[in-house]
Every structure is written in C-alpha cells, then in structure tokens.
Scaffold this active site. Structure first.
Site, PDB file in Angstrom:
ATOM      1  N   ARG A  77      25.469 -24.347   8.359  1.00  0.00           N
ATOM      2  CA  ARG A  77      25.748 -25.092   7.230  1.00  0.00           C
ATOM      3  C   ARG A  77      24.251 -25.597   6.721  1.00  0.00           C
ATOM      4  O   ARG A  77      23.378 -25.964   7.218  1.00  0.00           O
ATOM      5  CB  ARG A  77      26.448 -26.253   7.287  1.00  0.00           C
ATOM      6  N   HIS A 121      22.877 -31.288  -2.021  1.00  0.00           N
ATOM      7  CA  HIS A 121      22.555 -32.134  -0.753  1.00  0.00           C
ATOM      8  C   HIS A 121      21.231 -33.216  -1.339  1.00  0.00           C
ATOM      9  O   HIS A 121      20.044 -32.971  -0.777  1.00  0.00           O
ATOM     10  CB  HIS A 121      22.272 -31.537   0.518  1.00  0.00           C
ATOM     11  N   GLU A 166      27.872 -36.068   1.074  1.00  0.00           N
ATOM     12  CA  GLU A 166      27.861 -37.353   1.261  1.00  0.00           C
ATOM     13  C   GLU A 166      27.686 -38.007  -0.338  1.00  0.00           C
ATOM     14  O   GLU A 166      26.650 -38.755  -0.310  1.00  0.00           O
ATOM     15  CB  GLU A 166      26.868 -37.748   2.289  1.00  0.00           C
ATOM     16  N   ASN A 294      31.323 -36.321   7.878  1.00  0.00           N
ATOM     17  CA  ASN A 294      30.038 -36.625   8.715  1.00  0.00           C
ATOM     18  C   ASN A 294      30.173 -38.164   9.405  1.00  0.00           C
ATOM     19  O   ASN A 294      30.447 -38.851   8.749  1.00  0.00           O
ATOM     20  CB  ASN A 294      28.749 -36.615   7.898  1.00  0.00           C
ATOM     21  N   TYR A 296      28.278 -40.748  12.377  1.00  0.00           N
ATOM     22  CA  TYR A 296      27.253 -41.234  13.030  1.00  0.00           C
ATOM     23  C   TYR A 296      27.715 -42.465  13.771  1.00  0.00           C
ATOM     24  O   TYR A 296      27.206 -42.533  15.128  1.00  0.00           O
ATOM     25  CB  TYR A 296      25.991 -41.233  12.264  1.00  0.00           C
ATOM     26  N   GLU A 362      28.683 -32.772  10.134  1.00  0.00           N
ATOM     27  CA  GLU A 362      27.346 -33.370  10.667  1.00  0.00           C
ATOM     28  C   GLU A 362      27.829 -34.431  11.758  1.00  0.00           C
ATOM     29  O   GLU A 362      28.791 -35.385  11.578  1.00  0.00           O
ATOM     30  CB  GLU A 362      26.571 -34.264   9.635  1.00  0.00           C
TER      31      GLU A 362
HETATM   32  O1  IFM Z   1      19.383 -36.434   7.532  1.00  0.00           O
HETATM   33  C1  IFM Z   1      20.674 -36.960   7.084  1.00  0.00           C
HETATM   34  C2  IFM Z   1      21.441 -35.859   6.272  1.00  0.00           C
HETATM   35  O2  IFM Z   1      20.927 -35.445   5.432  1.00  0.00           O
HETATM   36  C3  IFM Z   1      22.826 -36.497   5.666  1.00  0.00           C
HETATM   37  N1  IFM Z   1      23.592 -37.177   6.642  1.00  0.00           N
HETATM   38  C4  IFM Z   1      22.998 -37.993   7.667  1.00  0.00           C
HETATM   39  C5  IFM Z   1      21.615 -37.488   8.234  1.00  0.00           C
HETATM   40  C6  IFM Z   1      21.030 -38.537   9.126  1.00  0.00           C
HETATM   41  O3  IFM Z   1      20.791 -39.576   8.604  1.00  0.00           O
END
Ligand code: IFM
Length: 460
Positions: A77, A121, A166, A294, A296, A362
């Site tokens: 990607r 992005h 995002e 995405n 985290y 992500e």
């Molecule tokens: O680096 C970023 C990415 O550009 C978008 N999602 C989160 C990642 C980590 O912060």
C-alpha cells in the site's frame, strides 16, 4: 502459544505514504505540498526535519520492491503525491509525476505484489492550501478530478483504490489542534474539513467507479473508545461523545446514510454548519467495497465536568471529558499496547456497519533502535523484539476477530521502512526495515524476518 492459521487468500503486506518516504521533493515537476511548507516552517517538526529527502524511495523504489519480494509481501500500500500529479492541485497533469507511479506499479506487478493505491495521505498541493485547503468545498471537487487522472494512468493495472487516509488526522490535527499541516487551530475549520474530506471521498469514489475501478474504499483510523469505569453513566456519556467525534462522524455518512443526530447537534452547538448542503450526504454514501482500518492503541475516557478534554483534536470535549493517560508498556510514541482493542474495534465495526469487507491498512509500532545495534562499517543488526511482540499480539487479535466472524481480508504492517513520522520527524522509527538516513542503506530488522516467516506460514 497456540499456532494460528489465517484464511486462504489472506492478504499480507506493508504500507507507506508518499511524503514519508519518497523524498525528491523538487524533482520532475513536483509541486509544493502543505507538508513541505509546514515542515520547512521553524518549530513545526522535530529539529526542522522535512520530507525533502526522506528515504529517497523515489530513486530507490526498485531496491525497495526487491526487498518487499524478498520478504514475501503479497501487497504493498503506497500513496500517490497529488502535487507530483497536479503540481498546483488543479489544471494540467504532470506526466513525469505519473511516470514514477507507473514504474512503481510495474515493478510491483513484475514481482507478483498487488499494488494498493491511496490517493491522499495528507500532502495537499500548497496552491489548494492557499485557497483554504479542505475548508474550501472546491477542494473536494478538485480531488475527484485528480483521482480520475491517476486512475486514467494506473487503472489498467491497479485493482484496489482507496481515497483518503485517516481523514480524522487531516481534519482535526490539521485544522483543529494544528500539530499537522496546515497547522490551523479553529473548530469551525476542522468540522468544515471533515465534511469536505468526506465529500471529496464520495465524489472521487463515484468518479473511480464510473471510470471502471473494481475495488474502491477509504481508510479510517477509528478509535476503540473505552470508559474508565464500565459501570459509570458519566463515563458512558463521554465514550458516546468521543466516539461520535472520532468514529461516527465518518462512519455514519460513509456507511449509514448520514451524520448521526447527536453528532450534528454537538457540532451545531459549536459552529454553524454552513458547509453541509442538501444532497451532500447522498454523495458521501457512495457504495464502497472495502474499509481500511488503521489501529495502534485504544482511547480511555472518563466523564468529568472539570475534564480538560482533548483540545483542538476533539472540539467541545473540554469541561466534559477527561482523556486518561496511557498506561502499561508504551511504544516510543507513548502509545498504549492493547491488542484486544483491535479485536473489539473490528467486531464493533463489522456489527454496526455490516456487509463491508475490512482490511487492516496499518498497524505497527515505533521503538528505538537498541544501543549497540549499529556498528560502523559492519553489518547492522536491529533486534527489535518489542516490535515483534507488538505485531504478534495484534495479529492474534486480528485472528480472534476473524474467528468471531469478522470479514477481515488482510493485514498491512506500518511500516515497511523507517520514515518521516510527521511532526516527530525521523526520530520515531516504525519500519520493519531499518533505514540509515546518512547512507540510505536498508537493513531488514528482526521483525522483518519474523514477518517473512509469518507470511510464508500464513500464520503464527
Ligand atoms: O505514520 C503514520 C501514518 O502516516 C498514518 N497512520 C499512523 C502512522 C503512525 O503515526
């Protein structure tokens, strides 16, 4: 630990983004983006780092694709830099900009790697930024034109198209808290940006479909919002408010026909939503084939009248919500490690917005390189066991969601390479491949070798 197998045809890959890795900021007619301007403005990015050179992927893409093939990636990607394609965001297309993505796509296909394109992005052409950026409705229309131009060049070989990455970050961090480009701090601008990003997505999705695109989607970074205390009604109200501002403000119009009432009420208490016009929600609700997720870390909140709120990133939460500090083992970003949040999020989205296949576009973590792992002149070893543990936990969490019935099609690790981590510059390393920014030498970390094994076994 139990051995886990993923479904047949599960897509394994990695993700990057144009401004974070390409460099070549002035090559072949590329225009300036809002991130060029922002990063070149003193005080905005750690130690004045910029994406001018980054990982020099623009010139080293062949080496990078070879590395992807060595790791066994099935998909890659990447994002297309709008200012390479249309230097001013409108008007004539710059063929040399598109040539780069043409070469990249061919290199990927030669190695049997599926390209997954993200059209935006965060690197908006500065010329559009000068006219209000995403606060200007016209930007949404220009985005659809740009999307069509990229499709015209790559559509014969790329089957998976995602519009935005995002939009929460683009809108709230770009126009609300100001920690991202263009650095504004205005709730009205943030909400206008949310709406115009969504409108841009809808217009682009329709344009891509009309041009023949088979798989069209968008990537969100939905939050797994949790209450500090499961039994507290005040905390439940805080969850609902934050969930509305972070998740349902996007998921509602994209997948449920419009903005949720409670979210519109909250926005209207803060700003006059003049940006919302009749017919917009219909445009935004263009059918999608894939939702990129995405993930985290989770977000824990409490309902408190004296709560500090989430600042410009969560307009109107001050005096109502306390965002709890992350606890437990943290990544170098200071982010909490809670894989169960991924399972919860996937299950929740699948349940509330059924019928849309999901793809983890992500997931990953920044950790510092261990001291002593780089030896001058000698081979570099990056034994990133903390990253392996993070990825292992999250893959198990993704597997758990699949076993509970979630239609999850694949997993893309963030990120292939160490890269420009926005306001943090190069000091946070997310890559499974180490990049020495002085020599541009790439070295797979232990996590890359571990991931290679996972891919070859299709499991853990
Ligand atoms: O680096 C970023 C990415 O550009 C978008 N999602 C989160 C990642 C980590 O912060």
């Amino acid at each position: 630990m139990t051995q886990l197998r993923f479904p047949e045809n599960f897509l394994w890959g990695a993700a990057t983004a144009a401004y974070q890795i390409e460099g070549a900021a002035r090559d072949d007619g590329r225009g300036t983006s809002i991130w060029d301007t922002f990063s070149r403005t003193p005080g905005k990015v750690h130690q004045g780092h910029t994406g001018d050179v980054a990982c020099d992927h623009y010139h080293r893409y062949a080496e990078d694709v070879a590395l992807m093939a060595e790791l066994g990636l099935g998909a890659y990607r990447f994002s297309v830099a709008w200012p390479r394609v249309q230097p001013d965001g409108t008007g004539p297309v710059n063929p040399r900009g598109l040539d780069f993505y043409d070469r990249l796509v061919d290199a990927l296909l030669d190695r049997g790697i599926d390209p997954i394109v993200t059209l935006y992005h965060w690197d908006l052409p500065q010329a559009l930024g000068d006219r209000g950026g995403w606060t200007n409705r016209a930007t949404a229309e220009h985005f659809a034109t740009y999307a069509t131009a990229v499709y015209g060049r790559l559509g014969d070989r790329v089957s998976v198209w995602t519009t935005l990455n995002e939009p929460w970050c683009s809108a709230y961090l770009g126009y609300g808290s100001g920690v991202h480009a263009p650095g504004e701090q205005d709730p009205a601008a943030a909400f206008a940006a949310v709406h115009h990003l969504l409108l841009g997505h809808g217009l682009a999705a329709r344009a891509l479909r009309a041009a023949g695109a088979r798989t069209v989607g968008i990537t969100l970074n939905p939050a797994d919002v949790r209450p500090a205390d499961e039994s507290s009604a005040a905390d439940a109200a805080a969850v609902r408010l934050v969930d509305g501002l972070h998740n349902r403000i996007f998921l509602g119009p994209l997948l449920a026909g419009g903005y949720p009432e409670d979210v519109l009420e909250h926005v209207s208490r803060l700003v006059e939503p003049t940006f919302l016009r009749d017919g917009d929600e219909k445009q935004i609700a263009a059918p999608i084939d894939l939702l990129g997720i995405n993930y985290y870390q989770p977000t824990y909140v409490a309902g408190r009248p004296d709560g500090a709120g989430g600042g410009g990133a969560y307009p109107g939460t001050d005096g109502a919500v306390e965002f709890l500090p992350p606890v437990g083992p943290l990544t170098e970003m200071g982010w909490m490690v809670e894989p169960a949040g991924l399972t919860r999020l996937l299950e929740r989205i699948a349940a509330d917005y059924p019928g849309v296949p999901l793809l983890i576009t992500e997931n990953g973590a920044a950790y510092p390189d261990k001291p002593g792992t780089e030896s001058p002149g000698g081979p570099i070893q990056v034994a990133d066991s903390d990253r392996i543990a993070y990825l292992d936990g999250h893959l198990r969490a993704a597997h758990e969601a699949i076993s509970r019935g979630v239609d999850l099609r694949g997993y893309l690790v963030w990120s292939l390479l160490d890269n420009f981590e926005w306001a943090e510059g190069y000091r946070k390393r997310f890559g499974i491949v180490h990049v020495d920014y002085l020599t541009q030498r790439r070295t797979p970390k232990s996590s890359a070798r571990w991931y290679q094994e996972v891919i070859s076994r299709n499991g853990l």
